[in-house]
Design an enzyme around this catalytic site. Structure first.
Site, PDB file in Angstrom:
ATOM      1  N   HIS A  53       1.032  -1.278  -0.013  1.00  0.00           N
ATOM      2  CA  HIS A  53      -0.029  -0.077   0.020  1.00  0.00           C
ATOM      3  C   HIS A  53       0.897   1.364  -0.024  1.00  0.00           C
ATOM      4  O   HIS A  53       1.821   1.236   0.974  1.00  0.00           O
ATOM      5  CB  HIS A  53      -1.060  -0.217   1.134  1.00  0.00           C
ATOM      6  CG  HIS A  53      -1.942  -0.990   1.120  1.00  0.00           C
ATOM      7  ND1 HIS A  53      -1.999  -1.911   2.517  1.00  0.00           N
ATOM      8  CD2 HIS A  53      -2.547  -1.570   0.387  1.00  0.00           C
ATOM      9  CE1 HIS A  53      -3.124  -2.576   2.091  1.00  0.00           C
ATOM     10  NE2 HIS A  53      -3.411  -2.739   0.777  1.00  0.00           N
ATOM     11  N   GLU A  56       1.545   3.681   3.077  1.00  0.00           N
ATOM     12  CA  GLU A  56       2.368   3.048   4.408  1.00  0.00           C
ATOM     13  C   GLU A  56       3.862   3.312   4.322  1.00  0.00           C
ATOM     14  O   GLU A  56       4.434   2.143   3.789  1.00  0.00           O
ATOM     15  CB  GLU A  56       1.667   1.520   4.486  1.00  0.00           C
ATOM     16  CG  GLU A  56       0.243   1.815   4.754  1.00  0.00           C
ATOM     17  CD  GLU A  56      -0.285   0.396   4.651  1.00  0.00           C
ATOM     18  OE1 GLU A  56       0.510  -0.892   4.609  1.00  0.00           O
ATOM     19  OE2 GLU A  56      -1.571  -0.035   4.864  1.00  0.00           O
ATOM     20  N   HIS A 147       3.617  -3.226   7.248  1.00  0.00           N
ATOM     21  CA  HIS A 147       2.544  -2.343   6.619  1.00  0.00           C
ATOM     22  C   HIS A 147       2.492  -1.302   7.963  1.00  0.00           C
ATOM     23  O   HIS A 147       2.952  -1.700   8.990  1.00  0.00           O
ATOM     24  CB  HIS A 147       1.225  -3.142   6.627  1.00  0.00           C
ATOM     25  CG  HIS A 147       1.190  -3.851   5.423  1.00  0.00           C
ATOM     26  ND1 HIS A 147       0.147  -3.530   4.334  1.00  0.00           N
ATOM     27  CD2 HIS A 147       1.700  -5.170   5.071  1.00  0.00           C
ATOM     28  CE1 HIS A 147       0.325  -4.427   3.248  1.00  0.00           C
ATOM     29  NE2 HIS A 147       1.178  -5.381   3.935  1.00  0.00           N
ATOM     30  N   GLU A 210       2.056  -4.976  11.402  1.00  0.00           N
ATOM     31  CA  GLU A 210       1.290  -3.733  11.243  1.00  0.00           C
ATOM     32  C   GLU A 210       2.034  -2.872  12.168  1.00  0.00           C
ATOM     33  O   GLU A 210       1.979  -2.962  13.628  1.00  0.00           O
ATOM     34  CB  GLU A 210      -0.199  -4.086  11.389  1.00  0.00           C
ATOM     35  CG  GLU A 210      -1.014  -4.491  10.719  1.00  0.00           C
ATOM     36  CD  GLU A 210      -1.252  -3.992   9.255  1.00  0.00           C
ATOM     37  OE1 GLU A 210      -0.999  -2.825   9.006  1.00  0.00           O
ATOM     38  OE2 GLU A 210      -1.739  -4.583   8.254  1.00  0.00           O
TER      39      GLU A 210
END
Length: 322
Positions: A53, A56, A147, A210
């Site tokens: 993404h 990010e 991410h 994350e």
């Protein structure tokens, strides 16, 4: 290999596409992809990916710093290493994706999307992993996909693990804890993420990490990711992580919220944090006549997003494991 990140963002192919340092051979394969092979024989293969993404950016900056340390000889390399910046055009534009969400496309699911740069890239990355993992026999295969989350979280750093038909290697899970992850989320069904693909097709120990919240380049406080960066450096060097630390809280996915029509309403405000608990009977979402309600005593929300396209996931509901 200088300025790998800058060249990737600028869409520039390097004049020199391969070379050697004292400890490894390196090869630029395509925009955003660099392979490093140690001079000594190793039986471990590691994929480090970020930027699937494009908004990010903190993990991308972290990977760039690790690469610099490797090329400067500050970190010895004891893995075959494939570094991937997943979506260079989206990274350059600072957007999550240019056309469609690539992290729903893996495992051949790109064929279900309208053709775009992202579908072509997902296909390329699948082939890259096939070539990388199969080129040499390796006893250990890892894939860490880095991410950041759209929303804030009650756990600043956490991992999401794909469905796996055999038990997880506790050494791998312990390493994730040593990397500063406060929670681990275990999927129970297949999916289209990059880590689902590497786990299912190549038996890799895979995890989506994350790390904080999505911010533009230059606005990240990388000090909050120091435990993860240090753990990665130690891993690359073939050393054992520091012992101790808190064992991550473990969750499993028990339900998915899917947006099926334009009538979809997510019954949470925009400030709802990841891992916010909801009690049994709470209305979570409504889509026409369909209602999504908490069925366990307590469920925790992950990745709530009412703005996804119809047919896509608008959130996950979790149950805490003992």
């Amino acid at each position: 290999m200088d300025n790998f990140l800058a060249q990737t963002l600028a869409g520039i192919s390097p004049d020199i596409t391969q070379g050697e340092t004292e400890s490894f051979h390196w090869r630029w394969q395509m925009p955003g992809v660099l392979e490093l092979t140690p001079a000594v024989e190793v039986d471990r293969a590691l994929v480090l990916s970020a930027g699937i993404h494009g908004n990010e950016t903190a993990p991308v900056e972290m990977l760039a710093a690790l690469l610099s340390a490797l090329f400067e000889g500050k970190i010895p390399l004891r893995w075959r290493l494939l570094v991937i910046l997943g979506n260079p055009p989206a990274l350059a534009e600072g957007v999550r994706y240019c056309h469609s969400d690539m992290n729903r496309m893996f495992g051949g699911r790109w064929q279900m999307f309208e053709e775009s740069g992202e579908t072509l890239r997902a296909r390329e990355l699948e082939q890259l992993l096939e070539d990388f993992y199969s080129r040499r026999k390796t006893r250990i295969r890892w894939h860490l996909d880095l991410h950041t989350a759209i929303r804030g979280s009650r756990h600043v750093r956490f991992g999401v693990l794909p469905q796996r038909s055999i038990p997880w290697d506790e050494h791998f899970l312990s390493w994730l804890g040593a990397a500063g992850l406060e929670a681990l989320v275990f999927h129970q069904t297949p999916g289209g993420t990059f880590t689902h693909f590497s786990c299912e097709h190549f038996g890799a120990l895979s995890c989506t990490l994350e790390l904080g919240k999505a911010l533009p380049f230059g606005h990240n406080d990388l000090t909050q990711f120091t435990p993860t960066a240090q753990a990665l450096a130690t891993l690359l060097a073939g050393e054992k992580p520091m012992e101790g630390g808190t064992r991550p809280i473990r969750y499993r996915v028990v339900a998915q919220i899917t947006r099926r029509s334009d009538a979809f309403v997510l019954c949470m405000d925009n400030q709802t944090l990841n891992f916010t608990p909801f009690k049994k009977g709470t209305l979570l979402a409504q889509d026409g006549d369909e209602q999504v309600i908490v069925t366990h005593d307590v469920e925790y929300v992950l990745f709530p997003n009412p703005n996804v396209a119809c047919g896509l996931r608008a959130g996950l509901m979790l149950e805490k494991l003992a």
